[in-house]
Design a protein around this motif. Structure first.
Motif, PDB file in Angstrom:
ATOM      1  N   ARG A   1       0.832  -1.206   0.000  1.00  0.00           N
ATOM      2  CA  ARG A   1       0.000   0.000   0.000  1.00  0.00           C
ATOM      3  C   ARG A   1       0.867   1.255   0.000  1.00  0.00           C
ATOM      4  N   ALA A   2       0.630   2.147  -0.943  1.00  0.00           N
ATOM      5  CA  ALA A   2       1.312   3.439  -0.968  1.00  0.00           C
ATOM      6  C   ALA A   2       0.728   4.324   0.130  1.00  0.00           C
ATOM      7  N   VAL A   3       1.581   5.129   0.751  1.00  0.00           N
ATOM      8  CA  VAL A   3       1.157   5.960   1.882  1.00  0.00           C
ATOM      9  C   VAL A   3       1.573   7.400   1.634  1.00  0.00           C
ATOM     10  N   ILE A   4       0.663   8.309   1.915  1.00  0.00           N
ATOM     11  CA  ILE A   4       0.928   9.744   1.831  1.00  0.00           C
ATOM     12  C   ILE A   4       0.622  10.320   3.206  1.00  0.00           C
ATOM     13  N   GLY A   5       1.534  11.067   3.763  1.00  0.00           N
ATOM     14  CA  GLY A   5       1.314  11.682   5.075  1.00  0.00           C
ATOM     15  C   GLY A   5       0.368  12.863   4.986  1.00  0.00           C
ATOM     16  N   VAL A   6      -0.421  13.037   6.038  1.00  0.00           N
ATOM     17  CA  VAL A   6      -1.304  14.200   6.150  1.00  0.00           C
ATOM     18  C   VAL A   6      -0.580  15.179   7.062  1.00  0.00           C
ATOM     19  N   GLY A   7       0.078  16.151   6.475  1.00  0.00           N
ATOM     20  CA  GLY A   7       0.906  17.069   7.247  1.00  0.00           C
ATOM     21  C   GLY A   7       0.142  17.976   8.185  1.00  0.00           C
ATOM     22  N   ASP A   8      -0.926  18.576   7.715  1.00  0.00           N
ATOM     23  CA  ASP A   8      -1.627  19.577   8.514  1.00  0.00           C
ATOM     24  C   ASP A   8      -2.931  19.072   9.124  1.00  0.00           C
ATOM     25  N   GLY A   9      -3.211  17.786   8.998  1.00  0.00           N
ATOM     26  CA  GLY A   9      -4.429  17.229   9.565  1.00  0.00           C
ATOM     27  C   GLY A   9      -5.651  17.378   8.699  1.00  0.00           C
ATOM     28  N   ASN A  10      -5.496  17.939   7.498  1.00  0.00           N
ATOM     29  CA  ASN A  10      -6.624  18.128   6.588  1.00  0.00           C
ATOM     30  C   ASN A  10      -6.377  17.370   5.293  1.00  0.00           C
ATOM     31  N   PRO A  11      -6.820  16.112   5.220  1.00  0.00           N
ATOM     32  CA  PRO A  11      -6.617  15.351   3.978  1.00  0.00           C
ATOM     33  C   PRO A  11      -7.490  15.905   2.862  1.00  0.00           C
TER      34      PRO A  11
ATOM     35  N   SER B   1      -8.606   4.309  12.810  1.00  0.00           N
ATOM     36  CA  SER B   1      -9.810   4.489  12.000  1.00  0.00           C
ATOM     37  C   SER B   1      -9.443   4.542  10.529  1.00  0.00           C
ATOM     38  N   LEU B   2     -10.233   3.877   9.724  1.00  0.00           N
ATOM     39  CA  LEU B   2     -10.106   3.995   8.274  1.00  0.00           C
ATOM     40  C   LEU B   2     -11.309   4.798   7.816  1.00  0.00           C
ATOM     41  N   LEU B   3     -11.034   5.944   7.237  1.00  0.00           N
ATOM     42  CA  LEU B   3     -12.084   6.888   6.862  1.00  0.00           C
ATOM     43  C   LEU B   3     -12.053   7.150   5.362  1.00  0.00           C
ATOM     44  N   HIS B   4     -13.196   7.576   4.836  1.00  0.00           N
ATOM     45  CA  HIS B   4     -13.274   8.020   3.449  1.00  0.00           C
ATOM     46  C   HIS B   4     -13.818   9.431   3.470  1.00  0.00           C
ATOM     47  N   THR B   5     -13.003  10.392   3.006  1.00  0.00           N
ATOM     48  CA  THR B   5     -13.441  11.786   3.006  1.00  0.00           C
ATOM     49  C   THR B   5     -14.416  12.014   1.852  1.00  0.00           C
ATOM     50  N   PRO B   6     -15.333  12.952   2.006  1.00  0.00           N
ATOM     51  CA  PRO B   6     -16.304  13.189   0.934  1.00  0.00           C
ATOM     52  C   PRO B   6     -15.621  13.709  -0.333  1.00  0.00           C
ATOM     53  N   ALA B   7     -16.140  13.293  -1.465  1.00  0.00           N
ATOM     54  CA  ALA B   7     -15.600  13.745  -2.750  1.00  0.00           C
ATOM     55  C   ALA B   7     -15.949  15.209  -2.963  1.00  0.00           C
ATOM     56  N   GLY B   8     -15.007  15.955  -3.501  1.00  0.00           N
ATOM     57  CA  GLY B   8     -15.238  17.369  -3.780  1.00  0.00           C
ATOM     58  C   GLY B   8     -16.335  17.558  -4.801  1.00  0.00           C
ATOM     59  N   GLY B   9     -17.200  18.513  -4.556  1.00  0.00           N
ATOM     60  CA  GLY B   9     -18.279  18.811  -5.488  1.00  0.00           C
ATOM     61  C   GLY B   9     -19.441  17.841  -5.451  1.00  0.00           C
ATOM     62  N   SER B  10     -19.383  16.846  -4.548  1.00  0.00           N
ATOM     63  CA  SER B  10     -20.454  15.851  -4.511  1.00  0.00           C
ATOM     64  C   SER B  10     -21.653  16.325  -3.691  1.00  0.00           C
TER      65      SER B  10
ATOM     66  N   THR C   1     -17.764  12.544   6.388  1.00  0.00           N
ATOM     67  CA  THR C   1     -16.665  11.587   6.265  1.00  0.00           C
ATOM     68  C   THR C   1     -17.202  10.249   6.738  1.00  0.00           C
ATOM     69  N   ARG C   2     -17.017   9.204   5.926  1.00  0.00           N
ATOM     70  CA  ARG C   2     -17.536   7.885   6.279  1.00  0.00           C
ATOM     71  C   ARG C   2     -16.469   7.051   6.965  1.00  0.00           C
ATOM     72  N   SER C   3     -16.892   6.335   7.987  1.00  0.00           N
ATOM     73  CA  SER C   3     -15.995   5.437   8.698  1.00  0.00           C
ATOM     74  C   SER C   3     -16.109   4.044   8.096  1.00  0.00           C
TER      75      SER C   3
END
Length: 159
Positions: free
Chosen positions: A60-70, A101-110, A115-117
């Protein structure tokens, strides 16, 4: 007829996304949320390294969330950590609790703002001993083992 076509296309577009998740194709954003008290025993960078180890084993590729806002429309693995430490005449006690927690952030413009857990896991570890360094080492080992179990469980939620 037009509605049926939309439903079929929606289901067909979701299948490649699920297949990409199962194969590790879509990256996860890693968000570590520690407290000031937790930094001495389980600093954020140590927890991130523990998480990255098991995520890399799964491909799995991983990207850090630097500022807490993915960004919007992504999967986020959020690990929140609390640590409590006390000392008395008999030695040191350190306890750690974490939620993974594994979360899915809402898609932009949707228009969706929620945010779904997809997964929630909790863990608690405690170590005791005569000196602080040995207790920290013991707690870190326990914490890593349990954290990696929680991460594997979260990844299985994507399949």
């Amino acid at each position: 007829m037009a509605i049926a076509g939309l439903i079929l296309r929606g289901a067909a577009s979701a299948a490649p996304a699920r297949a990409a998740d199962a194969a590790g194709g879509r990256p996860l954003y890693l968000d570590i949320v520690g407290t000031q008290a937790s930094q001495a025993v389980l600093p954020d960078d140590l927890i991130a390294a523990m998480a990255r180890e098991v995520l890399s084993q799964s491909g799995r590729a991983v990207i850090g969330v630097g500022d807490g806002n993915p960004p919007s429309g992504v999967r986020v693995l959020r690990i929140m950590v609390l640590v409590s430490e006390s000392q008395d005449a008999t030695g040191t006690v350190i306890a750690a609790a974490a939620t993974t927690s594994l979360l899915h952030t809402p898609a932009g413009g949707s228009g969706d703002t929620a945010t779904r857990s997809l997964y929630q896991g909790m863990q608690q570890e405690m170590a005791t001993g005569p000196d602080e360094n040995s207790v920290q080492d013991a707690l870190r080992g326990l914490f890593k083992t349990e954290l990696q179990k929680r991460i594997r469980a979260a990844l299985s939620a994507l399949r």
